[in-house]
Scaffold this motif. Structure first.
Motif, PDB file in Angstrom:
ATOM      1  N   ILE A  40       0.831  -1.197   0.000  1.00  0.00           N
ATOM      2  CA  ILE A  40       0.000   0.000   0.000  1.00  0.00           C
ATOM      3  C   ILE A  40       0.875   1.259   0.000  1.00  0.00           C
ATOM      4  CG2 ILE A  40      -0.209   0.063   2.520  1.00  0.00           C
ATOM      5  CD1 ILE A  40      -2.896   1.071  -0.091  1.00  0.00           C
ATOM      6  N   GLU A  41       2.073   1.153   0.547  1.00  0.00           N
ATOM      7  CA  GLU A  41       2.989   2.288   0.546  1.00  0.00           C
ATOM      8  C   GLU A  41       3.608   2.498  -0.841  1.00  0.00           C
ATOM      9  OE1 GLU A  41       4.904   2.661   4.815  1.00  0.00           O
ATOM     10  OE2 GLU A  41       4.913   0.568   4.182  1.00  0.00           O
ATOM     11  N   TRP A  42       3.851   1.403  -1.545  1.00  0.00           N
ATOM     12  CA  TRP A  42       4.294   1.534  -2.934  1.00  0.00           C
ATOM     13  C   TRP A  42       3.202   2.196  -3.769  1.00  0.00           C
ATOM     14  CZ3 TRP A  42       9.043   1.432  -4.497  1.00  0.00           C
ATOM     15  CH2 TRP A  42       9.989   0.622  -3.886  1.00  0.00           C
ATOM     16  N   VAL A  43       1.961   1.841  -3.493  1.00  0.00           N
ATOM     17  CA  VAL A  43       0.848   2.493  -4.178  1.00  0.00           C
ATOM     18  C   VAL A  43       0.843   3.983  -3.839  1.00  0.00           C
ATOM     19  CG1 VAL A  43      -1.674   2.658  -4.333  1.00  0.00           C
ATOM     20  CG2 VAL A  43      -0.562   0.411  -4.319  1.00  0.00           C
ATOM     21  N   GLY A  44       1.098   4.301  -2.579  1.00  0.00           N
ATOM     22  CA  GLY A  44       1.176   5.702  -2.172  1.00  0.00           C
ATOM     23  C   GLY A  44       2.281   6.444  -2.886  1.00  0.00           C
ATOM     24  N   LEU A  45       3.418   5.792  -3.075  1.00  0.00           N
ATOM     25  CA  LEU A  45       4.514   6.418  -3.818  1.00  0.00           C
ATOM     26  C   LEU A  45       4.096   6.665  -5.260  1.00  0.00           C
ATOM     27  CD1 LEU A  45       7.511   7.333  -3.834  1.00  0.00           C
ATOM     28  CD2 LEU A  45       8.083   5.007  -4.600  1.00  0.00           C
ATOM     29  N   LEU A  46       3.433   5.685  -5.865  1.00  0.00           N
ATOM     30  CA  LEU A  46       2.969   5.834  -7.244  1.00  0.00           C
ATOM     31  C   LEU A  46       2.008   7.010  -7.387  1.00  0.00           C
ATOM     32  CD1 LEU A  46       2.596   4.873 -10.172  1.00  0.00           C
ATOM     33  CD2 LEU A  46       0.912   3.224  -9.318  1.00  0.00           C
ATOM     34  N   GLU A  47       1.130   7.175  -6.428  1.00  0.00           N
ATOM     35  CA  GLU A  47       0.107   8.217  -6.527  1.00  0.00           C
ATOM     36  C   GLU A  47       0.622   9.596  -6.127  1.00  0.00           C
ATOM     37  OE1 GLU A  47      -3.855   5.429  -5.838  1.00  0.00           O
ATOM     38  OE2 GLU A  47      -3.091   6.631  -4.161  1.00  0.00           O
ATOM     39  N   ASN A  48       1.599   9.637  -5.225  1.00  0.00           N
ATOM     40  CA  ASN A  48       2.114  10.922  -4.752  1.00  0.00           C
ATOM     41  C   ASN A  48       3.372  11.377  -5.479  1.00  0.00           C
ATOM     42  OD1 ASN A  48       0.578  11.841  -2.068  1.00  0.00           O
ATOM     43  ND2 ASN A  48       0.670   9.602  -2.097  1.00  0.00           N
ATOM     44  N   HIS A  49       4.184  10.417  -5.906  1.00  0.00           N
ATOM     45  CA  HIS A  49       5.427  10.747  -6.604  1.00  0.00           C
ATOM     46  C   HIS A  49       5.636   9.750  -7.748  1.00  0.00           C
ATOM     47  CE1 HIS A  49       6.548  13.656  -3.533  1.00  0.00           C
ATOM     48  NE2 HIS A  49       6.330  12.743  -2.618  1.00  0.00           N
ATOM     49  N   PRO A  50       4.839   9.843  -8.793  1.00  0.00           N
ATOM     50  CA  PRO A  50       4.959   8.870  -9.891  1.00  0.00           C
ATOM     51  C   PRO A  50       6.344   8.852 -10.524  1.00  0.00           C
ATOM     52  CG  PRO A  50       3.578  10.742 -10.513  1.00  0.00           C
ATOM     53  CD  PRO A  50       3.778  10.827  -9.035  1.00  0.00           C
ATOM     54  N   ASP A  51       7.041   9.992 -10.504  1.00  0.00           N
ATOM     55  CA  ASP A  51       8.390  10.034 -11.064  1.00  0.00           C
ATOM     56  C   ASP A  51       9.355   9.175 -10.252  1.00  0.00           C
ATOM     57  OD1 ASP A  51       7.975  11.863  -8.951  1.00  0.00           O
ATOM     58  OD2 ASP A  51       9.730  13.030  -9.521  1.00  0.00           O
ATOM     59  N   LEU A  52       9.225   9.219  -8.921  1.00  0.00           N
ATOM     60  CA  LEU A  52      10.084   8.402  -8.074  1.00  0.00           C
ATOM     61  C   LEU A  52       9.712   6.923  -8.189  1.00  0.00           C
ATOM     62  CD1 LEU A  52      10.368  10.580  -4.833  1.00  0.00           C
ATOM     63  CD2 LEU A  52      11.923  10.465  -6.790  1.00  0.00           C
ATOM     64  N   PHE A  53       8.443   6.639  -8.340  1.00  0.00           N
ATOM     65  CA  PHE A  53       8.014   5.255  -8.547  1.00  0.00           C
ATOM     66  C   PHE A  53       8.652   4.696  -9.819  1.00  0.00           C
ATOM     67  CE2 PHE A  53       5.300   1.844 -10.021  1.00  0.00           C
ATOM     68  CZ  PHE A  53       4.965   1.160  -8.858  1.00  0.00           C
ATOM     69  N   GLU A  54       8.665   5.491 -10.871  1.00  0.00           N
ATOM     70  CA  GLU A  54       9.259   5.040 -12.128  1.00  0.00           C
ATOM     71  C   GLU A  54      10.759   4.841 -11.987  1.00  0.00           C
ATOM     72  OE1 GLU A  54       7.868   4.075 -15.003  1.00  0.00           O
ATOM     73  OE2 GLU A  54       5.996   4.218 -13.878  1.00  0.00           O
ATOM     74  N   ARG A  55      11.414   5.713 -11.219  1.00  0.00           N
ATOM     75  CA  ARG A  55      12.855   5.550 -10.990  1.00  0.00           C
ATOM     76  C   ARG A  55      13.125   4.261 -10.239  1.00  0.00           C
ATOM     77  NH1 ARG A  55      14.953  11.137  -8.502  1.00  0.00           N
ATOM     78  NH2 ARG A  55      16.702   9.766  -7.930  1.00  0.00           N
ATOM     79  N   ALA A  56      12.305   3.984  -9.222  1.00  0.00           N
ATOM     80  CA  ALA A  56      12.470   2.737  -8.463  1.00  0.00           C
ATOM     81  C   ALA A  56      12.231   1.530  -9.357  1.00  0.00           C
ATOM     82  CB  ALA A  56      11.499   2.725  -7.277  1.00  0.00           C
TER      83      ALA A  56
END
Length: 270
Positions: free
Chosen positions: A181-197
């Motif tokens: 759920i925290e990864w989902v939060g990263l995707l929704e709040n910082h999609p650029d950082l999610f893509e980097r990860a």
């Protein structure tokens, strides 16, 4: 013969950008006048963490020294042959957090203040093997518990870091201890950082070898709309007390869910 004066003992508080170490800094501000505040900056932190540290710096009236690793995360990832850090190896904590701290301390006699509360005696925090670093636990000494930490933060006007709305702890944006759920939060709040990860992950479709942040699924798999909906549904189905029914992710997940913290990772999460 000239007598060499002994160097004074240094007092150092390491900040993670989380609630407990921040509360400890506030708690000790007027008790330890020569305190040094440091933050081990991996260069992979959340924007909310940097914003929170700036607010704390203003409150303390003293600079927070940023300690950077000698090489970026990508360098060490290459050194470790693309094997991402995980709960067993945790090389990111060792190379990006502990080494910069010990380099900053050198051979000076240091008292290291650690923000473990009185209601979590099972946690020990980072205790260096260097004989010149002595740990101290003011919250444990003074009986400060979780509710006291919240009170300290509220009375200071700082409150909690904004990332607690969708994340349960501090640490790098790609921390492998994150729950789904925290990864989902990263995707929704910082999609650029999610893509980097996500770009750090590697899957060999021929051999089946996987280097992913989560052993069970890749971020590509996790980010599919139907999977996101399932993760959210499972999270909301977790039991909630009357006190946290308004949904704070930190409260619903708790602080230690699915994590067997070792000493080193508390450098990131306190």
């Amino acid at each position: 013969m000239e007598v060499m004066e002994a160097k004074p003992v240094r007092h150092i508080l390491s900040l993670s950008g989380g609630k407990d170490s921040t509360a400890l800094a506030i708690y000790l501000r007027d008790k330890v006048s020569d305190m040094e505040y440091v933050f081990m900056d991996t260069g992979e932190e959340l924007p909310e963490t940097y914003e929170y540290l700036e607010k704390l710096e203003a409150y303390l009236g003293k600079p927070i020294v940023r300690l950077n690793p000698d090489r970026p995360f990508s360098h060490y990832l290459e050194l470790y042959r693309g094997v991402l850090p995980d709960p067993r190896t945790r090389w990111c904590t060792r190379m990006l957090k502990i080494k910069p701290f010990e380099r900053y301390v050198g051979d000076d006699h240091v008292i290291s203040y650690i923000a473990i509360r009185a209601d979590e005696p099972h946690r020990k925090g980072y205790i260096s093997t260097k004989p010149n670093i002595t740990p101290r636990y003011p919250f444990m000494e003074d009986g400060i518990r979780k509710e006291d930490v919240y009170r300290i933060l509220e009375e200071s006007g700082l409150g909690l870091p904004h990332y607690y709305r969708w994340r349960s702890r501090s640490g790098c944006y790609f921390c492998f201890f994150q729950q789904r759920i925290e990864w989902v939060g990263l995707l929704e709040n910082h999609p650029d950082l999610f893509e980097r990860a996500k770009r750090y992950e590697k899957i060999d479709h021929i051999t089946g070898e996987r280097f992913t942040w989560n052993q069970r699924e890749s971020l590509e798999e996790l980010s599919k709309p139907e999977r996101i909906a399932q993760i959210k549904e499972e999270c909301m189905a977790r039991p909630r007390s009357e006190s946290n029914k308004n949904f704070s992710l930190m409260e619903i997940l708790g602080e230690d869910v699915d994590i067997n913290d070792s000493q080193s990772c508390l450098v990131c999460h306190l």
